[in-house]
Scaffold this active site. Structure first.
Site: not given
Ligand code: SF4
Length: 345
Positions: A140, A236-237
């Site tokens: 992202e 997965s942040s």
């Protein structure tokens, strides 16, 4: 609301699970996963997906079994092939590269990520120095920074603020990745503002509703838990942030697991209250497996801790809606089945 198994011995009834709500799938993940499913149904294989459609191993494996082909870059897709961009978004350079290969693209970027891209474009146009709070290397962040590479610099943590240099301290704005810890981000902003008093805020929250809601729910249950189990993948942040938030909020221990089989029995020794939650890319079935495991280990009571109700849903990507319409299919999609909130112990 709770479910207690009447067959369990009396001493195990004191053991309980606090189940966070909201947890699991957010609107952006739901949309992205459905987009790949619909693309496979509508066009057949091959459907290529750039990077992991969402950061969850189970989801990626399931879609791969159904025929999706995951690639790292556009040049791995044959000319003219069909390519889905993941929920994390892509930079203009990636779009241009797909166009140069005449790829049929379906953009499953979460609309809340697109919103941050638009902020970057707008502030770059006004020639601001843009401080993007986020994690270097995250897809992202690469996508957002790629919108305005000459204006954006990434700030990974509060400790990096000292190294930030800007052209004009009176023309600086911060924006952020959508899946960060709210508290840590605010600390970074506080330090940035100490350094640049004219620092401008983004027009609205960049950390998305789903990230915030899942952190609030964990904050509420963590002080009562000796252990908090977060279901989610290592990349997965927002799942990783939930472990940090649980520990900062009073849980004695917290672990992230991809699936139930990763739980270690010793984690449960001396524990009476276990908190359970999941990241925004995690299907509910994986949480229910954890609940079943805990029930099998004497944690037969499940109390839901709900701090918000979510009903946001995004429409499918524009290109896919057009494709569905051309194929004579209803472009609207049914909401996923209401999930089982509590296990049948
Ligand atoms: S976590 Fe937030 S930004 Fe990311 S896909 Fe879900 S709703 Fe969108």
């Amino acid at each position: 609301m709770s479910v207690t198994s009447p067959e369990r011995p009396a001493e195990t009834k004191t053991k309980r699970v606090l189940l966070a709500a909201p947890r699991g799938y957010c609107a952006g993940v739901d949309r992205a996963v459905v987009a790949v499913e619909k693309a496979l149904e509508t066009y057949g294989t091959p459907v290529y997906v750039r990077k992991e459609i969402v950061h969850n191993k189970h989801v990626v494996e399931t879609l791969r079994e159904r025929g999706a082909i995951f690639v790292n870059e556009t040049d791995e897709v044959p000319e003219g092939g069909r390519l889905v961009f993941s929920a994390h978004g892509v930079s203009p350079a990636v779009r241009a590269s797909a166009e140069a290969r005449s790829l049929e693209t379906i953009d499953a970027t979460c609309p809340l990520v697109t919103k941050v891209h638009k902020e970057a474009v707008r502030f770059a146009k006004d020639d601001y120095d843009i401080l993007l709070i986020g994690h270097t290397g995250h897809e992202e962040v690469e996508g957002t920074a790629g919108e305005a590479p000459d204006h954006v610099q990434v700030v990974n943590s509060p400790d990096e603020v000292d190294q930030v240099v800007v052209r004009d301290p009176d023309k600086v704005v911060w924006i952020s990745q959508t899946t960060l810890s709210v508290d840590e981000t605010m600390e970074t902003v506080r330090r940035l503002r100490d350094k640049f008093p004219s620092l401008q805020d983004p027009p609205s929250d960049d950390i998305c509703y789903a990230t915030q809601n899942r952190q609030v729910a964990v904050k509420k249950l963590a002080p009562e838990c000796e252990l908090v189990i977060v279901v989610g993948s290592a990349n997965s942040s927002n799942s990783v942030r939930l472990v940090e938030v649980a520990l900062q909020s009073g849980a004695a221990a917290s672990y992230r697991v991809d699936r139930m089989t990763e739980i270690k029995e010793e984690w449960l020794e001396g524990v009476t209250t276990v908190g359970v939650t999941s990241g925004a890319s995690v299907p509910e079935i994986l949480v229910q497996d954890v609940i079943t495991y805990l029930a099998d280990h004497g944690f037969g009571t499940v109390d839901e801790v709900r701090t918000a109700t979510e009903d946001l849903m995004f429409s499918l990507p524009r290109e896919l809606r057009a494709g569905l319409k051309a194929a004579g299919e209803e472009p609207k999609r049914p909401r996923r089945e209401a999930r089982t909130e509590l296990p049948l112990a």
